[in-house]
Write an enzyme that holds these catalytic residues in place. Structure first.
Site, PDB file in Angstrom:
ATOM      1  N   THR A 167      26.473  16.830   6.604  1.00 33.66           N
ATOM      2  CA  THR A 167      26.871  16.014   5.477  1.00 33.66           C
ATOM      3  C   THR A 167      27.564  14.812   6.089  1.00 33.66           C
ATOM      4  OG1 THR A 167      27.220  17.967   4.100  1.00 33.66           O
ATOM      5  CG2 THR A 167      28.460  16.019   3.499  1.00 33.66           C
ATOM      6  N   ARG A 174      18.608  23.651  -5.771  1.00 31.20           N
ATOM      7  CA  ARG A 174      19.953  24.106  -5.395  1.00 31.20           C
ATOM      8  C   ARG A 174      20.926  22.934  -5.389  1.00 31.20           C
ATOM      9  NH1 ARG A 174      23.154  22.814  -0.359  1.00 31.20           N
ATOM     10  NH2 ARG A 174      24.633  24.521  -0.143  1.00 31.20           N
ATOM     11  N   GLY A 215      24.653  21.901  -4.092  1.00 31.91           N
ATOM     12  CA  GLY A 215      25.728  22.318  -3.194  1.00 31.91           C
ATOM     13  C   GLY A 215      27.067  21.750  -3.610  1.00 31.91           C
ATOM     14  N   ASP A 216      28.021  21.748  -2.690  1.00 33.33           N
ATOM     15  CA  ASP A 216      29.387  21.348  -3.022  1.00 33.33           C
ATOM     16  C   ASP A 216      29.580  19.842  -3.110  1.00 33.33           C
ATOM     17  OD1 ASP A 216      28.967  21.446  -0.071  1.00 33.33           O
ATOM     18  OD2 ASP A 216      30.976  20.588  -0.053  1.00 33.33           O
ATOM     19  N   THR A 243      32.749  19.269   4.495  1.00 37.36           N
ATOM     20  CA  THR A 243      31.413  19.506   5.044  1.00 37.36           C
ATOM     21  C   THR A 243      31.338  20.942   5.541  1.00 37.36           C
ATOM     22  OG1 THR A 243      29.863  18.937   6.805  1.00 37.36           O
ATOM     23  CG2 THR A 243      32.198  18.452   7.219  1.00 37.36           C
ATOM     24  N   GLY A 244      30.157  21.544   5.407  1.00 37.18           N
ATOM     25  CA  GLY A 244      29.995  22.922   5.863  1.00 37.18           C
ATOM     26  C   GLY A 244      29.161  23.724   4.891  1.00 37.18           C
TER      27      GLY A 244
END
Lengths: 347, 347
Positions: free
Chosen positions: B217, B245, B247-248, B267-268
């Site tokens: 990211t 999907r 993500g965060d 990030t992760g």
């Protein structure tokens, strides 16, 4: 060690004890066997409707509450109570979720839902689904079976097929009253002299609340006898919303959130609820301040959000219930294992 | 009033002073003229790469940092610094955002981004866009021009056309290394004996981190001379992710968040970051505890998230910078008006 230093040492101890005292008080509470709260949307709800219409809403809220009570009082899980209560409201055309969802600007229906278990922080969410009969059931399935937390639009519908969640035609969601509401909104937009609605700043948009028919969401929170704390929310969004808009409902931490302390479901002006990360604000305020559920709920509705923006239901791990709003009304009901029971719409 | 009551009164005063002392200390800090931090992804980053490859990453991080420094040191806004730094990393195929984005399971690219100004709590986000060259620019435009905060998939692309944000063919995002990464992931999935990848519980999925190429990211946070605090994040998601999907990154409060105290970009492992509502956790911990940025960042990475899950960059309103991770590495850089400057990858 001089007397001064001893005094400072004593003060330090006092400070530590003092600062954590509120937390300690919380721990002394007795947990209720179970507790449950639900909402069917908040906003500017007119009190001028015919008594028969008001009564129909009260009856529906009562029936939804009974579904959850039956599950929890028979030792069922908070997950089942939350899903089944919301399923009932999704299937009931009077509420803006599932059948009876409002129309988008393009004359379609786009549904959002989220489901979360606080104890394990497991969560599932879907946004922009057009053909899923019960979005809350899909959100729960995403939580239980997917490595992912959230799916959007067609991806969510593909996932529904994969896990066997029922899909329906768009026609299923049609109701005449929601269709008329869209027509009124479109006419209003035209009257606004071609101004691009989406370019009008938030502050000029309070008129949207005039009839309370543009918004609406259903939600349920519960704690069961095993201490599982669960939140769920489902919505048809807002009348005349632009294609692809994602509101607060499927955003974990905003419209829907559960932690090991509390489960929260919000309703109201999605963008305001999102920008305040409302659900997580309640949990974080309780945890870090520390504060009671009542203090945290009041903080969110009075200090963080503005009048007219939102309603909130929550249960904490002890079974304490919070239901309040900074609008004039919220369709709501609550019940617990000690026989406290309430169904209400206005203040 | 007896002596005992007087003592209790004194204690009460001491308690109030003591409990708010940490907050008071924060207020005494001098604000730096400006401060900036950026990341290009965190994870298990191998140190065995050729020196020329490592140097290329350092050079790119240095160049990205220089872009932000030039804007902020010339009196430019934190919004511009965050957008332009991220644009550079989106256009650079070495980072998983914009050109160089990873491939989805279906061999496509789905990009997410979010932008937030902490002082006003304005926010914009997009998810699942397939044809927008610079998703962070679209997220900023959503924030500035729409009544909505977030748009998904085709709705976001329609909005890009409406506000004149550049669209490109899917081919634009192609890079050979990302394509090969998808092939490896698909082969791995086959070797897993037909097990449905999405039904494997989180805990068995740590192997995904083996080569650090699945995630990634880019993000940037900045505070400018006027005290505007801004966060932005942009990503191509994860290799082999299932269609739709989310993500965060585009979730306000999770991968991207800014308040009047702090701006955060994560990030992760997206799902872990979302379930912890990570960005808002940092701000809420600072505000309600109260705590410093360093205390709040350490709390998130060490007490809330698990080892191997995430990296975080943040700036607080004073210009204090936080960059840390619980993985072995994070591509990162920071700079401030007092001449502190750092570019790093590993611990």
């Amino acid at each position: 060690m001089g007397l001064g230093k001893k005094f400072i040492g004593l003060l330090a101890i006092v400070l530590v004890v003092g600062c954590t005292q509120s937390d300690g008080q919380q721990e002394q509470q007795q947990k209720k066997d179970w507790a449950l709260a639900l909402h069917g949307g908040a906003g500017a709800i007119s009190e001028d409707r015919p008594d028969s219409v008001k009564q129909a809403y009260f009856d529906d809220l009562d029936e939804a509450l009974t579904i959850g009570e039956d599950i929890l009082s028979n030792g069922g899980s908070a997950e089942d109570a939350v899903e089944k209560v919301i399923n009932y409201m999704e299937d009931n055309p009077r509420f803006n979720a599932g059948k009876g969802a409002v129309f988008t600007h393009d004359g379609e229906h786009e549904l959002d839902a989220a489901f979360m278990i606080g104890n394990t922080r497991e969560a599932g969410a879907v946004t922009g689904v057009k053909t899923v009969k019960n979005p809350i059931t899909l959100a729960r399935k995403v939580m239980e079976t997917s490595e992912h937390v959230m799916f959007a639009t067609e991806g969510a519908e593909r996932y529904a097929d994969k896990v066997g969640v029922e899909r329906v035609d768009q026609d299923y969601f049609y109701t005449e009253s929601r269709y008329k509401a869209l027509q009124r909104a479109l006419e209003q937009e035209k009257e606004d002299d071609g101004k691009q609605s989406s370019l009008v700043p938030y502050e000029d948009k309070t008129a949207l609340y005039a009839d309370g028919e543009k918004f609406g969401t259903v939600g349920c929170v519960a704690v069961d006898k095993n201490g599982q704390i669960v939140a769920g929310t489902s919505t048809g969004g807002m009348t005349n919303k632009k294609f692809g808009r994602v509101g607060d409902v499927p955003i974990i931490g905003s419209g829907t959130y559960a932690s090991d302390l509390v489960a929260v479901s919000m309703t109201g002006w999605g963008e305001k609820i999102m920008r305040a990360v409302s659900g997580h604000t309640v949990s974080a305020y309780m945890k870090y301040k520390p504060a009671t559920l009542e203090e945290a709920g009041d903080y969110l509705l009075q200090d963080v959000l503005n009048p007219g923006e939102a309603g909130m239901i929550a249960v904490d791990k002890y079974g304490n219930i919070y239901m309040d709003m900074n609008t004039n009304g919220m369709f709501r009901g609550s019940s617990d294992s000690e026989g406290n029971r309430e169904v209400a719409i206005w203040d």
